[in-house]
Design a protein around this motif. Sequence first.
Motif, short mmCIF file in Angstrom:
data_model
loop_
_atom_site.label_atom_id
_atom_site.label_comp_id
_atom_site.label_asym_id
_atom_site.label_seq_id
_atom_site.Cartn_x
_atom_site.Cartn_y
_atom_site.Cartn_z
N GLY A 94 0.79 -1.22 0.00
CA GLY A 94 0.00 0.00 0.00
C GLY A 94 0.82 1.27 0.00
O GLY A 94 0.43 2.27 -0.61
N HIS A 95 1.96 1.25 0.68
CA HIS A 95 2.82 2.44 0.70
C HIS A 95 3.33 2.77 -0.69
O HIS A 95 3.38 3.93 -1.09
CB HIS A 95 4.02 2.21 1.63
CG HIS A 95 3.67 1.62 2.95
ND1 HIS A 95 3.74 0.27 3.19
CD2 HIS A 95 3.22 2.17 4.09
CE1 HIS A 95 3.38 0.02 4.44
NE2 HIS A 95 3.04 1.17 5.00
N VAL A 96 3.72 1.74 -1.42
CA VAL A 96 4.23 1.92 -2.78
C VAL A 96 3.12 2.44 -3.70
O VAL A 96 3.32 3.38 -4.48
CB VAL A 96 4.81 0.60 -3.32
CG1 VAL A 96 5.26 0.75 -4.77
CG2 VAL A 96 5.97 0.13 -2.45
N THR A 123 -3.64 -2.07 -0.19
CA THR A 123 -3.50 -2.51 1.19
C THR A 123 -3.18 -1.30 2.04
O THR A 123 -3.07 -0.18 1.53
CB THR A 123 -2.39 -3.57 1.30
OG1 THR A 123 -1.16 -3.03 0.77
CG2 THR A 123 -2.75 -4.84 0.53
N HIS A 124 -3.03 -1.48 3.33
CA HIS A 124 -2.82 -0.36 4.26
C HIS A 124 -1.68 0.53 3.78
O HIS A 124 -0.57 0.05 3.54
CB HIS A 124 -2.54 -0.91 5.65
CG HIS A 124 -2.67 0.12 6.72
ND1 HIS A 124 -1.66 1.02 7.02
CD2 HIS A 124 -3.68 0.41 7.57
CE1 HIS A 124 -2.05 1.81 8.00
NE2 HIS A 124 -3.28 1.47 8.36
N TYR A 125 -1.94 1.84 3.65
CA TYR A 125 -0.93 2.73 3.06
C TYR A 125 -0.22 3.62 4.07
O TYR A 125 0.45 4.57 3.72
CB TYR A 125 -1.50 3.52 1.89
CG TYR A 125 -2.41 4.71 2.15
CD1 TYR A 125 -3.00 4.96 3.37
CD2 TYR A 125 -2.68 5.60 1.11
CE1 TYR A 125 -3.83 6.06 3.56
CE2 TYR A 125 -3.50 6.70 1.28
CZ TYR A 125 -4.08 6.93 2.52
OH TYR A 125 -4.90 8.02 2.71
N GLY A 126 -0.32 3.28 5.37
CA GLY A 126 0.37 4.05 6.39
C GLY A 126 -0.40 5.30 6.77
O GLY A 126 -1.61 5.38 6.59
N ILE A 127 0.31 6.29 7.32
CA ILE A 127 -0.37 7.53 7.70
C ILE A 127 -0.72 8.32 6.44
O ILE A 127 0.11 8.54 5.56
CB ILE A 127 0.48 8.40 8.65
CG1 ILE A 127 1.88 8.69 8.09
CG2 ILE A 127 0.57 7.78 10.03
CD1 ILE A 127 2.64 9.77 8.85
N ALA A 128 -1.97 8.77 6.39
CA ALA A 128 -2.41 9.56 5.24
C ALA A 128 -1.65 10.88 5.15
O ALA A 128 -1.45 11.44 4.07
CB ALA A 128 -3.92 9.81 5.34
N GLY A 145 -7.76 10.21 1.28
CA GLY A 145 -8.50 9.36 2.22
C GLY A 145 -8.41 7.91 1.80
O GLY A 145 -8.01 7.59 0.67
N THR A 146 -8.76 7.02 2.69
CA THR A 146 -8.76 5.59 2.41
C THR A 146 -9.84 4.93 3.23
O THR A 146 -10.14 5.36 4.35
CB THR A 146 -7.39 4.97 2.77
OG1 THR A 146 -7.43 3.56 2.55
CG2 THR A 146 -7.02 5.21 4.23
N ASN A 147 -10.45 3.88 2.67
CA ASN A 147 -11.34 3.09 3.51
C ASN A 147 -10.53 2.02 4.22
O ASN A 147 -9.32 1.89 4.01
CB ASN A 147 -12.53 2.53 2.73
CG ASN A 147 -12.15 1.66 1.56
OD1 ASN A 147 -11.01 1.22 1.42
ND2 ASN A 147 -13.11 1.40 0.69
N ALA A 148 -11.17 1.25 5.06
CA ALA A 148 -10.46 0.26 5.87
C ALA A 148 -11.46 -0.79 6.33
O ALA A 148 -12.67 -0.66 6.11
CB ALA A 148 -9.80 0.94 7.08
N ARG A 149 -10.94 -1.84 6.98
CA ARG A 149 -11.84 -2.89 7.46
C ARG A 149 -12.87 -2.28 8.41
O ARG A 149 -12.59 -1.31 9.13
CB ARG A 149 -11.05 -3.98 8.17
CG ARG A 149 -10.11 -3.50 9.24
CD ARG A 149 -9.30 -4.63 9.83
NE ARG A 149 -8.20 -4.13 10.64
CZ ARG A 149 -7.44 -4.89 11.40
NH1 ARG A 149 -7.66 -6.19 11.47
NH2 ARG A 149 -6.44 -4.38 12.10
N PRO A 150 -14.09 -2.79 8.42
CA PRO A 150 -15.18 -2.20 9.22
C PRO A 150 -14.83 -2.05 10.69
O PRO A 150 -14.36 -3.00 11.32
CB PRO A 150 -16.33 -3.19 9.01
CG PRO A 150 -16.04 -3.84 7.71
CD PRO A 150 -14.54 -3.96 7.66
#
Length: 372
Positions: A94-96, A123-128, A145-150
């Motif tokens: 996600g970071h990449v 996937t998880h992209y770290g701190i926005a 912004g990003t969504n995430a698991r509920p």
Amino acid sequence: MAQNNETVYAHFDEMHEFMCQAFIAAGVPPEDAKVCADVLIESDKRGIDSHGVGRLKPIYLDRIKEGIQFVKTNFEIVRETPSTAVIDGHDGMGHVIGVRSMNMAIEKAKKCGLAMVVVRNSTHYGIAGYYALMAAKENMICFTGTNARPSIAPTFGVENMLGTNPLTIGFPTDEEFPFVIDCATSITQRGKIEHYARINKTMPAGWVIDGKGNAVTDPNIALKGLVAGTCALTPVGGIGDELAGYKGYGWATVVEVLSAALQGGSFLKTLTGINADGSHRPYHLGHWFIAIKIEAFTDPGAFKKTSGDILRELRASKKAEGQSRIYTAGEKEYIAYLDRSKKGIPLNPAVRTSLEAARDEWKVKFTFSWEK
């Protein structure tokens, strides 16, 4: 050698180098490993302990090991115009994906004035806030912004439906640090609860509710409940609508829509990362990045001067009794950076144990400073 119960401090370079080596050992290409380490270390530099080195093993390396996050990132441009793009990250790092997408938005905005890039299957992209900082360095305004698991329950609900869904905005000023507001649309986020669990600290009442709407203060119960669906985070504003919890709920919904609807991505309960049989699967997260070229509207110097004047006047306004100062967004993180540049990153015993376990599991040849 550090004692088991003490907090030690590690230099930025040490933690960055170890994370690079650990990612490479897990199969991430060296250039991408550096990007991942850059994003994670930025969190620690800015005092955001919930999203830094403490997440290396449980969030990234463990998911790589499970096969639900892929070490080689296939960055596919699905659709593109001069000012927009749709990206499929194919569940890579996600970071990449985030850095490449933000850079794409910045380059397009340089030509068009405004640009937006959206992502699916990430996937998880770290701190926005990392991406907001990227834009600010280029004299641009950033929304991401990003969504995430509920995790968040809708106002008047108890079921975790929405992710923590940060709504992040940043822009340059004439001060030594940019304005960056990077926070979840819930009162807190899962990473902070993980931090409370690591230090064995009780959470404030109101962060998390159970299936009946009652407050949960034990972080371990909260973490288990968030996975099982028996607990949920409250939106910004808190329980019900007396303190305007509907505002956080509404903002989280906006982030969810922009993270899924434009790019044909996954949303809400499809982001659990769990199959019907209980096995794990990729999270298929969505992100979005908006870059605005300040020069398309006004002189960047004038913008930064006005922005700085506004922030300085806010900080100089009348303080509440007993309070020594007023802060503006990005200021505390800058202060943390100045402090940690001298002292290093604080690592409690739980984080050190996690880092040592990652080293041993992935057979990284590395001796930590606290072991000498």
